[in-house]
Every structure is written in structure tokens, then in C-alpha cells.
Design an enzyme around this catalytic site. Structure first.
Site, PDB file in Angstrom:
ATOM      1  N   ASP A 198     -17.216  -4.507   3.765  1.00 58.72           N
ATOM      2  CA  ASP A 198     -17.207  -3.350   3.300  1.00 58.72           C
ATOM      3  C   ASP A 198     -18.348  -3.184   1.880  1.00 58.72           C
ATOM      4  O   ASP A 198     -18.054  -3.613   0.618  1.00 58.72           O
ATOM      5  CB  ASP A 198     -16.687  -2.178   3.246  1.00 58.72           C
ATOM      6  CG  ASP A 198     -17.041  -1.202   2.282  1.00 58.72           C
ATOM      7  OD1 ASP A 198     -17.886  -0.715   2.358  1.00 58.72           O
ATOM      8  OD2 ASP A 198     -16.284   0.221   2.679  1.00 58.72           O
TER       9      ASP A 198
ATOM     10  N   SER B 152     -22.279   0.957  10.134  1.00 58.32           N
ATOM     11  CA  SER B 152     -22.480   0.812  11.942  1.00 58.32           C
ATOM     12  C   SER B 152     -24.183   1.839  11.713  1.00 58.32           C
ATOM     13  O   SER B 152     -25.026   1.273  12.737  1.00 58.32           O
ATOM     14  CB  SER B 152     -21.837   2.145  12.157  1.00 58.32           C
ATOM     15  OG  SER B 152     -21.199   3.394  11.429  1.00 58.32           O
TER      16      SER B 152
ATOM     17  N   CYS C 120     -17.444   2.918  11.718  1.00 60.44           N
ATOM     18  CA  CYS C 120     -17.576   1.992  10.492  1.00 60.44           C
ATOM     19  C   CYS C 120     -16.752   3.146   9.629  1.00 60.44           C
ATOM     20  O   CYS C 120     -16.256   4.023  10.604  1.00 60.44           O
ATOM     21  CB  CYS C 120     -17.951   1.599   9.757  1.00 60.44           C
ATOM     22  SG  CYS C 120     -19.292   2.232   8.697  1.00 60.44           S
TER      23      CYS C 120
ATOM     24  N   CYS D 183     -23.030   3.032   5.981  1.00 60.19           N
ATOM     25  CA  CYS D 183     -23.879   1.724   5.615  1.00 60.19           C
ATOM     26  C   CYS D 183     -24.249   1.129   6.741  1.00 60.19           C
ATOM     27  O   CYS D 183     -24.531   0.370   7.007  1.00 60.19           O
ATOM     28  CB  CYS D 183     -23.078   1.448   4.562  1.00 60.19           C
ATOM     29  SG  CYS D 183     -22.971   1.945   2.964  1.00 60.19           S
TER      30      CYS D 183
END
Ligand code: 4NP
Length: 150
Positions: free
Chosen positions: A123, A16, A9, A14
Site C-alpha cells: 500500500d 486498483s 484494493c 491508489c
């Protein structure tokens, strides 16, 4: 030889780390290596975001031992599969791929659930806890499919 899977990511704090923890929990650790990385450098050496740690814990996973690291060109050689969380991560990773074989290792993770629909894992960094739970649910579904295939 173990099959090696990398989750990627932007920040590696957050999305991955959650993907790493979830996929690991579904695979035999004697046969697979699962790791994660970020395309950005800001969180190198950091623990996952407390909200990712919390959502993982709520689902019986401990991801507190993970530390952030940055994706590098060496990862194309080291891993068999590279799953990216969104199209921006995909562009950034593909920019570093020097040949076709490397490019073919890169997959948008939600293609597992929604083939050819180009869907991003959102995200959740600026979201509340519900955003993290949503991300968990998407990644859990995608990782279930990946674990059954690889
Ligand atoms: P991730 O979320 O890519 O899922 O780890 C982010 C975490 C941190 C930042 C961006 C995205 N950041 O800009 O610091």
C-alpha cells in the site's frame, strides 16, 4: 459477451485505479470491461490519489475519469475475474463470497508474477512518489501476463 475484470484494493484511490488503467490499456475495449473498487468506503466518489494520477500520466495513461466505489456482493456475479492487491483485501473480499464459484474468481494479482508466493502489492498511501512508481512497475508486469492469458 465481454470478459469482465475487477481490480480491488482498500481505498480504490491508489493501487486498483492504476491496475484498472494499466490493464485497460493492454486490452481491446470491444471485448473486455475493466473496473476497480475498494473494500473500504472512505473514498467513494473520489478521484484517484494525485500520486497515482501522476505516475499513470508519466507512463502515458489518463486515469482522471475514474471515481472511487466500494466493492459489493453484486460484483461476484458481475465480474469474471476479481484481482485483489493484497492478502488483507483478499480476506475481506472472500468474507463476502457466498459460494465456491465466487471464491474461485478471486486472485491475488502478484500470483501472476510470483506464483504461490503470496506476495502483496504494498500500500503506497503513506509512501513517497517512488512507492507509486514501484507499484506501477509491479502492476504493469502482472497486467501484461493477465492480458496475454484472458
Ligand atoms: P489503496 O490505498 O488501497 O491502494 O487505494 C489506500 C488509500 C486510502 C486509504 C488506505 C489505502 N485510507 O485509509 O484512506
Amino acid at each position: 459477451m465481454k470478459t469482465k475484470v475487477l481490480m480491488v484494493c482498500l481505498g480504490n484511490i491508489c493501487r486498483s485505479p492504476l491496475a484498472e488503467g494499466i490493464l485497460k490499456s493492454k486490452l481491446d475495449f470491444d471485448k473486455y470491461i475493466v473496473d476497480s473498487a475498494g473494500t473500504g468506503h472512505w473514498h467513494i466518489g473520489n478521484k484517484p490519489d494525485p500520486r497515482s494520477i501522476e505516475v499513470a500520466k508519466n507512463h502515458g495513461l489518463d486515469i482522471t475519469n475514474q471515481r472511487g466505489r466500494q466493492f459489493s456482493q453484486k460484483d461476484f456475479e458481475a465480474f469474471d475475474y476479481i484481482f485483489v492487491m493484497d492478502n488483507s483485501n483478499k480476506d475481506n473480499v472472500l468474507d463476502l463470497a457466498q459460494n465456491k464459484e465466487y471464491k474461485q474468481k478471486v486472485h491475488l494479482i502478484l500470483e501472476e508474477i510470483f506464483p504461490n508466493e503470496n506476495v502483496d502489492v504494498p500500500d503506497p498511501y503513506y509512501d513517497g512518489d517512488q512507492g507509486f512508481e514501484n507499484v506501477y512497475q509491479m502492476l504493469n508486469q502482472a497486467c501484461e501476463i493477465i492480458a496475454n492469458r484472458i
